[in-house]
Design a protein around this motif. Structure first.
Motif, PDB file in Angstrom:
ATOM      1  N   ASP A   1      -8.558   9.642   9.631  1.00 12.19           N
ATOM      2  CA  ASP A   1      -9.631   8.847   9.026  1.00 12.19           C
ATOM      3  C   ASP A   1     -10.983   9.535   9.083  1.00 12.19           C
ATOM      4  OD1 ASP A   1     -10.268   8.457  11.701  1.00 12.19           O
ATOM      5  OD2 ASP A   1      -9.627   6.362  11.745  1.00 12.19           O
TER       6      ASP A   1
ATOM      7  N   TRP B   1      -7.754   3.922  11.708  1.00 16.51           N
ATOM      8  CA  TRP B   1      -6.590   3.767  12.590  1.00 16.51           C
ATOM      9  C   TRP B   1      -7.063   3.104  13.877  1.00 16.51           C
ATOM     10  CZ3 TRP B   1      -4.361   7.273  16.710  1.00 16.51           C
ATOM     11  CH2 TRP B   1      -3.077   6.856  17.069  1.00 16.51           C
TER      12      TRP B   1
ATOM     13  N   ALA C   1      -1.376   3.255   5.415  1.00 20.28           N
ATOM     14  CA  ALA C   1      -2.423   2.831   4.488  1.00 20.28           C
ATOM     15  C   ALA C   1      -2.579   1.324   4.582  1.00 20.28           C
ATOM     16  CB  ALA C   1      -2.093   3.236   3.049  1.00 20.28           C
TER      17      ALA C   1
ATOM     18  N   SER D   1      -7.323   5.778   0.818  1.00 18.37           N
ATOM     19  CA  SER D   1      -6.483   4.866   1.586  1.00 18.37           C
ATOM     20  C   SER D   1      -5.580   5.570   2.586  1.00 18.37           C
ATOM     21  CB  SER D   1      -5.583   4.045   0.639  1.00 18.37           C
ATOM     22  OG  SER D   1      -6.328   3.302  -0.297  1.00 18.37           O
TER      23      SER D   1
ATOM     24  N   TYR E   1       0.781  -1.229   0.000  1.00 18.80           N
ATOM     25  CA  TYR E   1       0.000   0.000   0.000  1.00 18.80           C
ATOM     26  C   TYR E   1       0.821   1.292   0.000  1.00 18.80           C
ATOM     27  CZ  TYR E   1      -3.856  -3.164   1.010  1.00 18.80           C
ATOM     28  OH  TYR E   1      -4.774  -4.183   0.933  1.00 18.80           O
TER      29      TYR E   1
ATOM     30  N   ARG F   1      -9.491   1.938   5.800  1.00 14.80           N
ATOM     31  CA  ARG F   1      -8.937   3.236   6.203  1.00 14.80           C
ATOM     32  C   ARG F   1      -9.457   3.637   7.589  1.00 14.80           C
ATOM     33  NH1 ARG F   1     -10.023   8.772   5.470  1.00 14.80           N
ATOM     34  NH2 ARG F   1      -8.073   9.971   5.507  1.00 14.80           N
TER      35      ARG F   1
ATOM     36  N   LEU G   1      -2.331  -1.800   8.833  1.00 16.30           N
ATOM     37  CA  LEU G   1      -1.819  -0.566   8.242  1.00 16.30           C
ATOM     38  C   LEU G   1      -0.301  -0.635   8.142  1.00 16.30           C
ATOM     39  CD1 LEU G   1      -3.897   2.046  10.311  1.00 16.30           C
ATOM     40  CD2 LEU G   1      -4.242   1.493   7.891  1.00 16.30           C
TER      41      LEU G   1
ATOM     42  N   LEU H   1      -3.599   7.828   5.356  1.00 20.69           N
ATOM     43  CA  LEU H   1      -3.638   8.505   6.649  1.00 20.69           C
ATOM     44  C   LEU H   1      -2.290   9.200   6.816  1.00 20.69           C
ATOM     45  CD1 LEU H   1      -5.040   5.491   8.672  1.00 20.69           C
ATOM     46  CD2 LEU H   1      -6.321   7.562   8.142  1.00 20.69           C
TER      47      LEU H   1
END
Length: 269
Positions: free
Chosen positions: A145, A251, A245, A151, A27, A249, A183, A153
């Motif tokens: 987010d 956290w 990412a 995607s 990602y 999406r 992530l 952050l």
């Protein structure tokens, strides 16, 4: 030994280049450009969304039907005021021209929606203080987010000399519905004074991954999985820019059980 540290070996041009291909993940992409006033770069129209963060300096950005002229305000990240940023959806070519000497971070991840190009103003960045005792930091939430993206952050964090950050240790490498998300993450580090360094450890519960790195100015630490705390050294303040990412999406993370007590009223003792 895992290859988690990308050292900065150049003072100009594309000084950091992290891609899914060279990081061995799916990602996160991350680049840093050091440009002189008048220099330009063109970012391609492809399948990736991008967030351009003006770490230091002023720039003009042309993308699609949008033109943001001479944006920026800080000449150093250690002014501790939020950055100007620009969000670019996928399939959007952009030209960035440095109006002064420019340190530009280009954060990228897979894009798939139909979002517009937008300027993220400093006053739109959420500012918060986290922690207590020797575990305090200042956080600038550039692209959390709660804000629109596909995607990405993106967040800036300041940690004073001698303090810890990304602590207590936490991880976000396993999808557990409602509790934790997968992530990938990069840390782009800066120091004041610039000859400083910090220590960053990346490790898993079973210690199949367990690396501790001395991180210097403009180095990048890659976090594919595991816990990833940062410890600063006396005399040197630390700034880092985080990019995250993954497939969802959000956290959401899990504290390392042994150290979660540091969040409790028992700390500091």
């Amino acid at each position: 030994m895992a290859n988690l540290l990308s050292t900065c070996t150049s003072e100009s041009g594309n000084i950091q280049h992290i891609s899914p291909q060279n990081a061995g993940w799916e990602y996160v992409g991350f680049d840093v450009w050091q440009l002189k006033a008048g220099e330009s770069i063109t970012l391609p129209s492809d399948e990736r969304e991008r967030c351009l963060v003006l770490v230091a300096g002023l720039a003009s950005v042309k993308a699609a039907d949008s033109f943001f002229y001479r944006i920026g305000q800080r000449m150093s990240p250690f002014e501790r005021i939020p950055a100007y940023s620009v969000y670019l959806p996928h399939h959007t070519e952009a030209k960035v021209t440095a109006e002064t000497d420019l340190e530009l971070a280009v954060c990228s991840a897979p894009g798939f929606g139909d979002l517009p190009v937008r300027l993220i103003l400093p006053q739109e960045v959420g500012v918060e203080h986290r922690g207590k005792g020797r575990n305090q930091r200042l956080v600038h939430n550039i692209l959390p987010d709660s804000q629109l993206a596909d995607s990405l952050l993106v967040v800036e964090v300041y940690t004073n000399e001698g303090d810890t950050s990304s602590w207590p240790a936490h991880k976000h490498d396993t999808a557990v519905e409602g509790q934790e998300t997968y992530l990938e993450e990069t840390y782009y580090h800066r120091f004041n004074p610039p000859q400083g360094f910090c220590l960053q450890r990346v490790y898993t519960d079973d210690r199949s991954l367990d690396e501790c790195m001395a991180v210097y100015n403009r180095d990048v630490v890659k976090v594919p999985k595991g816990y990833h705390p940062v410890a600063t050294i006396a005399g040197y303040d630390n700034y880092y820019l985080n990019v995250m990412a993954g497939p969802l999406r959000k956290w959401r993370f899990t504290w390392e059980e042994n150290h979660a007590w540091i969040n409790s009223p028992d700390y500091p003792r």
